[in-house]
Design a protein around this motif. Structure first.
Motif, PDB file in Angstrom:
ATOM      1  N   ASP A 149       8.889  -6.525  -2.455  1.00 25.72           N
ATOM      2  CA  ASP A 149       9.097  -6.441  -1.028  1.00 25.72           C
ATOM      3  C   ASP A 149       7.890  -5.168  -0.930  1.00 25.72           C
ATOM      4  OD1 ASP A 149      10.058  -5.618   1.614  1.00 25.72           O
ATOM      5  OD2 ASP A 149      12.234  -4.766   0.273  1.00 25.72           O
ATOM      6  N   GLU A 150       7.921  -5.648   0.797  1.00 25.99           N
ATOM      7  CA  GLU A 150       6.831  -4.466   0.938  1.00 25.99           C
ATOM      8  C   GLU A 150       5.049  -4.299   0.034  1.00 25.99           C
ATOM      9  OE1 GLU A 150       6.266  -2.980   4.510  1.00 25.99           O
ATOM     10  OE2 GLU A 150       8.872  -3.353   4.401  1.00 25.99           O
ATOM     11  N   THR A 161      -3.326  -8.380  -0.598  1.00 30.16           N
ATOM     12  CA  THR A 161      -2.228  -9.439  -1.617  1.00 30.16           C
ATOM     13  C   THR A 161      -2.444 -10.757  -1.320  1.00 30.16           C
ATOM     14  OG1 THR A 161      -0.645  -7.336  -0.362  1.00 30.16           O
ATOM     15  CG2 THR A 161      -0.115  -9.706  -0.286  1.00 30.16           C
ATOM     16  N   ARG A 202       5.936 -12.535   5.952  1.00 37.92           N
ATOM     17  CA  ARG A 202       4.975 -11.983   7.065  1.00 37.92           C
ATOM     18  C   ARG A 202       6.091 -11.691   8.369  1.00 37.92           C
ATOM     19  NH1 ARG A 202       1.456 -11.674  11.015  1.00 37.92           N
ATOM     20  NH2 ARG A 202       0.061  -9.718  11.747  1.00 37.92           N
ATOM     21  N   ASP A 250       2.504  -5.089   1.034  1.00 40.16           N
ATOM     22  CA  ASP A 250       0.770  -4.145   0.822  1.00 40.16           C
ATOM     23  C   ASP A 250       1.132  -2.999   0.565  1.00 40.16           C
ATOM     24  OD1 ASP A 250       0.043  -6.685   1.516  1.00 40.16           O
ATOM     25  OD2 ASP A 250      -0.440  -5.898   3.872  1.00 40.16           O
ATOM     26  N   GLN A 251       2.809  -2.133   0.520  1.00 37.04           N
ATOM     27  CA  GLN A 251       2.395  -0.724   0.444  1.00 37.04           C
ATOM     28  C   GLN A 251       2.509  -0.134  -0.887  1.00 37.04           C
ATOM     29  OE1 GLN A 251       5.296   1.455   2.626  1.00 37.04           O
ATOM     30  NE2 GLN A 251       5.703  -0.317   3.972  1.00 37.04           N
ATOM     31  N   SER A 257       6.087  -8.343   3.125  1.00 31.93           N
ATOM     32  CA  SER A 257       5.300  -7.769   4.340  1.00 31.93           C
ATOM     33  C   SER A 257       5.483  -7.623   5.139  1.00 31.93           C
ATOM     34  CB  SER A 257       3.964  -7.396   3.528  1.00 31.93           C
ATOM     35  OG  SER A 257       3.382  -6.180   3.921  1.00 31.93           O
ATOM     36  N   HIS A 317       3.933   0.079  10.329  1.00 29.72           N
ATOM     37  CA  HIS A 317       4.924   0.696   9.481  1.00 29.72           C
ATOM     38  C   HIS A 317       5.187   1.996  10.114  1.00 29.72           C
ATOM     39  CE1 HIS A 317       4.031  -2.211   6.327  1.00 29.72           C
ATOM     40  NE2 HIS A 317       3.122  -1.764   6.021  1.00 29.72           N
ATOM     41  N   THR A 368       8.520  -4.757  10.310  1.00 29.27           N
ATOM     42  CA  THR A 368       9.365  -4.629  10.319  1.00 29.27           C
ATOM     43  C   THR A 368      10.731  -4.017  10.480  1.00 29.27           C
ATOM     44  OG1 THR A 368       8.713  -1.999  10.541  1.00 29.27           O
ATOM     45  CG2 THR A 368       7.679  -2.421   8.205  1.00 29.27           C
TER      46      THR A 368
END
Length: 467
Positions: free
Chosen positions: A153-154, A191, A47, A156-157, A184, A328, A50
């Motif tokens: 990758d990412e 997650t 974690r 949660d998105q 993420s 994000h 970004t």
């Protein structure tokens, strides 16, 4: 030897040489923690904000772990959007080329038949979106029996975009002893549940867990009326004059409207739509990266995961849905330790949302106001609202007059004309009574109409306000 050098982390010299060609000489904190764990084959949950180097944190060790002599898919990276997937493909090609590693992107919206043909070349690294990867697995064109590392990758998105079922199906098709790496900026309960169910004694990496956004970012908001948003947007873009900026809107139907109004006002802008075809999206992003226009107008879905060099500013034309979306959006700028600016345009009733984000994210999110071309703290405006001030050089040009009027600095001639229509013509005379020996003054509504035209208001604004 530097304890945080790539050599000390176990990265081979050929990759280090490739990194140095692009000016990368030292690992970021997330890279320093993740690379050794991934190299030794551990499951990893990382974690980090970004823009902190998460892509290379997993890409370097998985490239190093690929046997270029074995013609089969060995590593798989899942990304939430086409743009992020193709960015990872470019990075994989950049650092894997000298090692003879084949990289293939499998994204939705591209021709399936062509992707099937490219799979026959047996690339070792596969990068793609969840739906397309699952589709190719189910028609038995993508073989998973030699894939020993899966990166999401990412993550949660991926779940927010409805990819949870696809990820579950992909994991079921791989080796039972495969290595899992999830990354993420935020970790949702979904997650966390997946980690608990699928990972084996995962290494958890949290970089500045109390700092949700990059440290180099400044966060401000501008409050005003909804009808004034476009003008406020124009003024902040003129004032800060960024090389590149992304403007986020919440509704897809608003994208074209904001883009058109910015172009009318002399600010080059293009729109990025989530449902546009691959060629259209690629054309827009290529033009943005190349500096052909300054502003990219997009929704959250369209701009997820974008990594744009020299992106100095993010503007929330509409407030994000929640603190996670704010993170994000903000993460598009201030990447890899650089500075960046995050501005939000809100109505007076939406100020509480900014206060809520500031509290939840632990960031200073302060109000700013525009006075006479200056951006000031509330209460710091010289002479109060509408007071003239020195404009930044970026506001000079074809729109300078519009900007002056929007700041309350109309011409002296216009002000005098307005004053003349209000002033009594003599003692005891009403405003509507003609002056002695003169003609009756024009009606107020007609005078205001002429004033608006003289001020050079945009055509769309005239049409909107015309009775």
């Amino acid at each position: 030897m530097n304890a945080t050098s790539f050599t000390a982390l176990g990265i081979e010299q050929s990759l280090i040489n490739s990194l140095s060609e692009y000016g990368i000489t030292e690992p970021t904190p997330v890279q320093a923690e993740a690379i050794p764990a991934i190299l030794r084959g551990a499951d990893v949950l990382a974690r980090s904000q970004t823009g902190t180097g998460k892509t290379l944190a997993y890409l370097l060790p998985i490239l190093q772990g690929i046997d270029a002599g074995r013609k089969a898919a060995q590593k798989l990276v899942i990304a939430p959007t086409q743009e992020l997937a193709m960015q990872i493909v470019r990075e994989g090609e950049k650092y894997g080329q000298d090692r003879g590693i084949g990289v293939l992107g499998l994204i939705g919206g591209a021709a399936l038949k062509r992707q099937v043909e490219k799979l026959k070349q047996h690339p070792q690294l596969i990068v793609g979106t969840p739906g397309r990867i699952r589709e190719l697995i189910e028609i038995r064109k993508l073989k998973m029996h030699e894939v020993n590392t899966i990166v999401v990758d990412e993550v949660d998105q991926v779940f927010q975009l409805g990819g949870a079922a696809d990820v579950d199906r992909i994991l079921r098709s791989a080796l039972r002893g495969r290595q899992l790496v999830f990354l993420s900026a935020t970790v949702s309960p979904e997650t966390a549940a997946l980690v608990k169910r699928e990972m084996n004694a995962p290494v958890e990496i949290g970089i500045d867990p109390d700092q949700s956004t990059a440290k180099g970012l400044e966060h401000f908001y501008f409050a005003g009326e909804e009808r004034d948003k476009v003008e406020t947007l124009r003024r902040v873009l003129r004032h800060y004059n960024p090389k590149k900026a992304i403007v986020f809107v919440n509704q897809t139907e608003t994208i074209a409207e904001v883009q058109a109004k910015l172009n009318y006002l002399g600010i080059s802008a293009e729109a990025l739509y989530a449902d546009a075809d691959k060629l259209s999206r690629s054309r827009v992003l290529s033009g943005f990266r190349g500096g052909k226009f300054k502003v990219l107008v997009a929704s959250d879905v369209a701009a997820r995961g974008l990594d744009i060099e020299e992106l100095e500013m993010v503007v929330n034309y509409d407030p994000p849905a929640d603190a996670e979306h704010y993170v994000h959006r903000a993460g598009r700028t201030g990447r890899m330790g650089r500075s960046g600016l995050v501005l939000s345009l809100v109505t007076y009733r939406q100020i509480f949302i900014m206060n809520k984000f500031a509290k939840e994210l632990g960031i200073p999110l302060e109000e700013r106001r525009l006075y006479g071309g200056k951006v000031l703290k509330p209460g710091a405006a010289p002479g109060g609202r509408g007071q003239s001030g020195t404009r930044k050089s970026a506001d000079k040009g074809p729109n300078a007059k519009i900007a002056a009027d929007a700041s309350g600095n109309g011409s002296t001639r216009d002000a005098a004309a307005r004053e003349e229509t209000r002033r009594p013509s003599g003692p005891g005379k009403s405003k509507s009574e003609p002056a002695r020996g003169g003609k009756p003054p024009a009606r107020n509504d007609s005078q205001r109409e002429r004033d608006r035209k003289n001020k050079g208001a945009p055509k769309w604004l005239k049409d909107k306000k015309r009775p």
